[in-house]
Design a protein around this motif. Structure first.
Motif, PDB file in Angstrom:
ATOM      1  N   VAL A 191       0.862  -1.177   0.000  1.00  0.00           N
ATOM      2  CA  VAL A 191       0.000   0.000   0.000  1.00  0.00           C
ATOM      3  C   VAL A 191       0.899   1.228   0.000  1.00  0.00           C
ATOM      4  O   VAL A 191       1.894   1.260   0.709  1.00  0.00           O
ATOM      5  CB  VAL A 191      -0.895   0.020   1.262  1.00  0.00           C
ATOM      6  CG1 VAL A 191      -1.631   1.341   1.401  1.00  0.00           C
ATOM      7  CG2 VAL A 191      -1.876  -1.138   1.226  1.00  0.00           C
ATOM      8  N   VAL A 192       0.578   2.194  -0.825  1.00  0.00           N
ATOM      9  CA  VAL A 192       1.312   3.460  -0.762  1.00  0.00           C
ATOM     10  C   VAL A 192       0.629   4.323   0.284  1.00  0.00           C
ATOM     11  O   VAL A 192      -0.548   4.640   0.168  1.00  0.00           O
ATOM     12  CB  VAL A 192       1.327   4.176  -2.126  1.00  0.00           C
ATOM     13  CG1 VAL A 192       1.960   5.556  -1.988  1.00  0.00           C
ATOM     14  CG2 VAL A 192       2.084   3.337  -3.146  1.00  0.00           C
ATOM     15  N   HIS A 193       1.361   4.653   1.339  1.00  0.00           N
ATOM     16  CA  HIS A 193       0.781   5.470   2.408  1.00  0.00           C
ATOM     17  C   HIS A 193       0.884   6.940   2.033  1.00  0.00           C
ATOM     18  O   HIS A 193       1.849   7.358   1.415  1.00  0.00           O
ATOM     19  CB  HIS A 193       1.500   5.196   3.724  1.00  0.00           C
ATOM     20  CG  HIS A 193       1.460   3.755   4.110  1.00  0.00           C
ATOM     21  ND1 HIS A 193       0.397   3.189   4.741  1.00  0.00           N
ATOM     22  CD2 HIS A 193       2.350   2.746   3.875  1.00  0.00           C
ATOM     23  CE1 HIS A 193       0.634   1.898   4.933  1.00  0.00           C
ATOM     24  NE2 HIS A 193       1.812   1.605   4.400  1.00  0.00           N
ATOM     25  N   GLU A 194      -0.147   7.686   2.418  1.00  0.00           N
ATOM     26  CA  GLU A 194      -0.158   9.096   2.053  1.00  0.00           C
ATOM     27  C   GLU A 194      -0.040   9.974   3.283  1.00  0.00           C
ATOM     28  O   GLU A 194      -0.368   9.558   4.391  1.00  0.00           O
ATOM     29  CB  GLU A 194      -1.449   9.406   1.300  1.00  0.00           C
ATOM     30  CG  GLU A 194      -1.565   8.535   0.074  1.00  0.00           C
ATOM     31  CD  GLU A 194      -2.350   9.172  -1.034  1.00  0.00           C
ATOM     32  OE1 GLU A 194      -2.972  10.235  -0.781  1.00  0.00           O
ATOM     33  OE2 GLU A 194      -2.349   8.619  -2.145  1.00  0.00           O
ATOM     34  N   ALA A 195       0.413  11.205   3.049  1.00  0.00           N
ATOM     35  CA  ALA A 195       0.571  12.143   4.161  1.00  0.00           C
ATOM     36  C   ALA A 195      -0.787  12.597   4.650  1.00  0.00           C
ATOM     37  O   ALA A 195      -1.755  12.623   3.901  1.00  0.00           O
ATOM     38  CB  ALA A 195       1.391  13.348   3.727  1.00  0.00           C
TER      39      ALA A 195
ATOM     40  N   GLY B 202       7.275  13.472   0.321  1.00  0.00           N
ATOM     41  CA  GLY B 202       6.591  14.068   1.472  1.00  0.00           C
ATOM     42  C   GLY B 202       5.083  13.900   1.417  1.00  0.00           C
ATOM     43  O   GLY B 202       4.383  14.246   2.365  1.00  0.00           O
ATOM     44  N   HIS B 203       4.562  13.385   0.292  1.00  0.00           N
ATOM     45  CA  HIS B 203       3.121  13.162   0.180  1.00  0.00           C
ATOM     46  C   HIS B 203       2.788  11.682   0.215  1.00  0.00           C
ATOM     47  O   HIS B 203       1.740  11.269   0.670  1.00  0.00           O
ATOM     48  CB  HIS B 203       2.580  13.773  -1.122  1.00  0.00           C
ATOM     49  CG  HIS B 203       2.846  15.245  -1.217  1.00  0.00           C
ATOM     50  ND1 HIS B 203       2.252  16.160  -0.399  1.00  0.00           N
ATOM     51  CD2 HIS B 203       3.677  15.955  -2.028  1.00  0.00           C
ATOM     52  CE1 HIS B 203       2.681  17.377  -0.695  1.00  0.00           C
ATOM     53  NE2 HIS B 203       3.551  17.279  -1.677  1.00  0.00           N
ATOM     54  N   ARG B 204       3.724  10.862  -0.335  1.00  0.00           N
ATOM     55  CA  ARG B 204       3.484   9.432  -0.400  1.00  0.00           C
ATOM     56  C   ARG B 204       4.711   8.698   0.116  1.00  0.00           C
ATOM     57  O   ARG B 204       5.813   9.241   0.094  1.00  0.00           O
ATOM     58  CB  ARG B 204       3.182   9.024  -1.859  1.00  0.00           C
ATOM     59  CG  ARG B 204       2.310  10.033  -2.567  1.00  0.00           C
ATOM     60  CD  ARG B 204       2.085   9.700  -4.021  1.00  0.00           C
ATOM     61  NE  ARG B 204       0.762   9.159  -4.195  1.00  0.00           N
ATOM     62  CZ  ARG B 204       0.501   8.005  -4.781  1.00  0.00           C
ATOM     63  NH1 ARG B 204       1.494   7.266  -5.235  1.00  0.00           N
ATOM     64  NH2 ARG B 204      -0.723   7.584  -4.909  1.00  0.00           N
ATOM     65  N   SER B 205       4.510   7.475   0.547  1.00  0.00           N
ATOM     66  CA  SER B 205       5.609   6.751   1.181  1.00  0.00           C
ATOM     67  C   SER B 205       6.530   6.055   0.180  1.00  0.00           C
ATOM     68  O   SER B 205       7.389   5.286   0.574  1.00  0.00           O
ATOM     69  CB  SER B 205       5.036   5.721   2.162  1.00  0.00           C
ATOM     70  OG  SER B 205       4.274   4.767   1.442  1.00  0.00           O
ATOM     71  N   THR B 206       6.337   6.312  -1.090  1.00  0.00           N
ATOM     72  CA  THR B 206       7.162   5.657  -2.100  1.00  0.00           C
ATOM     73  C   THR B 206       8.605   6.162  -2.031  1.00  0.00           C
ATOM     74  O   THR B 206       8.833   7.356  -1.918  1.00  0.00           O
ATOM     75  CB  THR B 206       6.603   5.952  -3.502  1.00  0.00           C
ATOM     76  OG1 THR B 206       5.187   5.839  -3.448  1.00  0.00           O
ATOM     77  CG2 THR B 206       7.177   5.015  -4.535  1.00  0.00           C
TER      78      THR B 206
END
Lengths: 347, 339
Positions: free
Chosen positions: A319-323, B11-15
């Motif tokens: 899963v790509v986690h978002e801020a 800073g927006h996504r954990s990639t």
């Protein structure tokens, strides 16, 4: 939360500590020196630097953690905490009744500063560029920490496992990585079992410790030169019994908590062994006492290494986690007050 | 132009993105498979180096890069003077050893000298009236658990009281004080100073003394505790030392930090011995002014020691005791007697 196939995770991520006790000692001692030379003012910068070292040396899935609290915020919090501590100590000695007022006030304010402490710590911790979050409110904290504590007191402590379980669940399930909330279905029943065993263990250890204490005092009562021993032996016995039970509860409750925790596409695993953790605590106590505190960094690293080695993130679904788009800045007063008055909020 | 390998996070996504950071020509470029960004290097913030943990570079807009090659980052950026200095001393064992020596010296100076001196200054500025409640509570607690009313006849109490006031008068009345007579088989022959100038003396001590001069010698010593504000100072020193210890042991669990504070107990005993010496000097000085031979103090001390020894058979070693060795104090009193 991920659906299905919880049987075999796609990937198991094990955190790893890449630093060493010797390296942390150097950071610790240099920063301690500056703290002492500045009469404590630098201690806020020292705290951030030590945390930066520990976070920066902890690697998960190839990337390290980051800690970026502003030392100025921590300094402000520490000044408030020291002022409160001095006022409490002095007023308490001069007007002993003022202690009740102080504790009453502290109890009322506790939910607020508990929540602020978690927010401050979470907001200033990040992994892969995303900050952690804490979403609990002072109202919920009051219910969990004060309301349930009151119930525990009313039941003469019998409800304590229920209280401990709810507290852990509150803390964990209100944390989030970016916008990804964590959850936790910690069962209260498992905690009753845990504390029942811990209670029996305490009795089993304290009875011989008490007997030893009694025997020591009786046997040594006429040997003045050994009087210190008569005081020291029982103290050591009781302290050891306490440390054993403490280590057992720490290990088992952490396992129960993490093994029932989840996040989007992930679960956790904690396999701490009570025996090993107790052995580590004993080593720490002996080392720290014998070195007048100089081996504290070694104790910190050794404990952290063991705890991390028993921890794993089970990725069931990538899963790509978002801020989290919201951003609230909180001061460090809550955290520093908690630290100072030795509130054990640790997970 | 320098090229650094880095991990980039938007800073927006954990990639995570594997990228190259290129610095030169007035720009900082972050280039990777699906990343192509340019920044003004002056708006990029570089985190201070801590050991060899990957270095964070914070980009305008909320992105960040982690760079493993710390030395390369150091070669590129100037981050003030203190941060590189800090890393340099943290990195070398020799400096750590020096820091260790300085920490021990500073801690010693702070706890052994700084804290007592500061406590004395503060204590002397707190009005004695502030101790009133504490004094009452403490005496009440002693009465509840360990003491009974004195069995001495009122006339005898009044006589000792008058003699004590005469003695105090030779020091201009001494500090505000109040003498209390109690009986206590548990405490045995003893006298002690409580907050708010309360001095308690047990019937057992009065019985042990062979003359009133000996009783007065002990009371003169206790008046020294009151005059030097030892109760308040002990209180302040205790809190201040606790603060120092809390500062040093800040990052261990409470079980372990308790262990770290063990050496402090030894220090507390030392503070206490220093107070006794100070009270001894005051007492002997007072006796001499009042024309009572200081030898009386030595004699009663010796007898107290003998009685305590008979009670328990021995003594705690000097470094653990809260009082200075009796031989030392007797020598002091005898020496004073010769002048």
């Amino acid at each position: 939360m991920a659906e299905g196939e919880s049987a075999s995770p796609a990937r198991t991520l094990r955190p790893e500590f890449t630093g060493s006790g010797a390296e942390y000692f150097r950071v610790w001692i240099v920063n301690l020196l500056f703290s002492l030379l500045t009469l404590g003012i630098y201690s806020a910068w020292a705290k951030v630097r030590k945390k930066k070292y520990l976070y920066g040396s902890t690697r998960l899935d190839g990337d390290t953690f980051d800690y970026f609290a502003r030392p100025e915020a921590i300094l402000k919090g520490r000044i408030v905490a020291v002022a409160a501590f001095v006022a409490y100590a002095l007023a308490g000695e001069l007007y002993p009744e003022s202690r009740y007022a102080f504790w009453g006030l502290a109890a009322l304010a506790a939910p607020w500063f508990i929540v602020r402490a978690f927010i401050f710590n979470a907001r200033n911790s990040a992994w892969r560029g995303l900050r952690f979050h804490f979403t609990g409110t002072p109202g919920e904290a009051a219910r969990v920490f004060l309301g349930r504590l009151a119930v525990t007191a009313l039941t003469m402590g019998l409800a304590y496992p229920w209280y401990a379980a709810r507290q852990k669940r509150f803390v964990l399930s209100n944390h989030a990585f970016g916008a990804s909330r964590f959850g936790c279905d910690l069962s209260t029943r498992s905690f009753f079992g845990l504390y029942l065993r811990a209670g029996l263990m305490q009795i089993a250890l304290l009875v011989p410790a008490g007997a030893l204490a009694f025997f020591a005092i009786w046997a040594l009562r006429s040997h003045q030169s050994l009087a210190m021993l008569a005081i020291a032996l029982p103290a050591v016995a009781v302290y050891s019994a306490y440390a054993v039970v403490y280590g057992y509860v720490q290990a088992r409750s952490a396992n129960l908590m993490w093994n029932s925790a989840y996040g989007p596409g992930l679960r956790f695993s904690s396999t701490l062994e009570a025996k090993k953790l107790i052995a580590i605590y004993f080593g720490n106590i002996v080392a720290v006492a014998c070195s007048a505190g100089l081996l504290i960094p070694w104790a910190v690293v050794r404990t952290l290494k063991y705890r991390l080695s028993c921890f794993a993130v089970l990725v069931e679904q990538e899963v790509v986690h978002e801020a989290d788009p919201g951003f609230a800045r909180v001061g460090a007063t809550g955290q520093e007050l908690g630290d100072f008055f030795n509130l054990d909020l640790g997970l | 132009m320098s090229v650094l390998r880095a991990r980039y996070f938007d800073g927006h996504r954990s990639t995570a993105h594997d990228v190259s950071v290129l610095v030169g020509g007035g720009t900082l470029k972050v280039v990777g498979r699906d990343v192509d960004l340019r920044f003004d290097p002056r708006r990029v913030r570089v985190a201070p180096r801590v050991a060899d943990a990957p270095r964070w570079i914070y980009l305008p807009g909320g992105g960040a890069c982690a760079i493993a090659d710390n030395d390369a980052v150091d070669a590129l950026v100037r981050e003030g003077r203190f941060a590189p200095f800090l890393h340099r001393i943290e990195a070398r064992p020799a400096y750590a050893a020096l820091a260790l020596a300085l920490v021990v010296a500073t801690l010693w100076a702070l706890i052994d000298r700084g804290v007592p001196a500061a406590a004395e200054q503060v204590a002397l500025r707190i009005p004695p009236a502030a101790e009133t409640v504490l004094g009452r509570e403490t005496l009440a607690a002693f009465d509840r658990y360990w003491m009974q009313p004195s069995a001495l006849p009122q006339s005898r109490q009044a006589m000792l009281r008058a003699e004590f006031e005469t003695l105090a008068a030779s020091a201009g009345g001494g500090p505000p004080h109040r003498l209390e007579f109690r009986s206590s088989p548990v405490i045995g022959p003893n006298a002690f100073a409580l907050p708010a100038g309360i001095i308690v003396i047990t019937d057992q001590l009065i019985a042990l003394a062979h003359s009133d001069a000996e009783v007065l010698a002990v009371l003169a010593h206790e008046l020294g505790h009151v005059a030097h504000r030892h109760v308040m100072r002990r209180l302040l020193q205790g809190s201040a030392t606790a603060l120092v210890i809390a500062g040093v042991t800040g990052d261990v669990t409470s079980t372990t930090s308790l262990a770290a504070s063990a050496p402090v107990l030894l220090l507390q005993a030392r503070y206490s011995r220093d107070f006794e010496r100070e009270a001894d000097r005051y007492g002997i000085d007072l006796l001499r002014k009042a024309g009572i031979p200081p030898r009386n103090f030595a004699v009663i001390l010796e007898r107290l020691e003998a009685s305590a020894a008979a009670h328990r058979g021995g003594g705690v070693p000097g470094f653990l005791a809260s009082h200075p060795p009796t031989e030392e104090r007797e020598a002091l009193a005898r020496e004073a007697a010769q002048h």
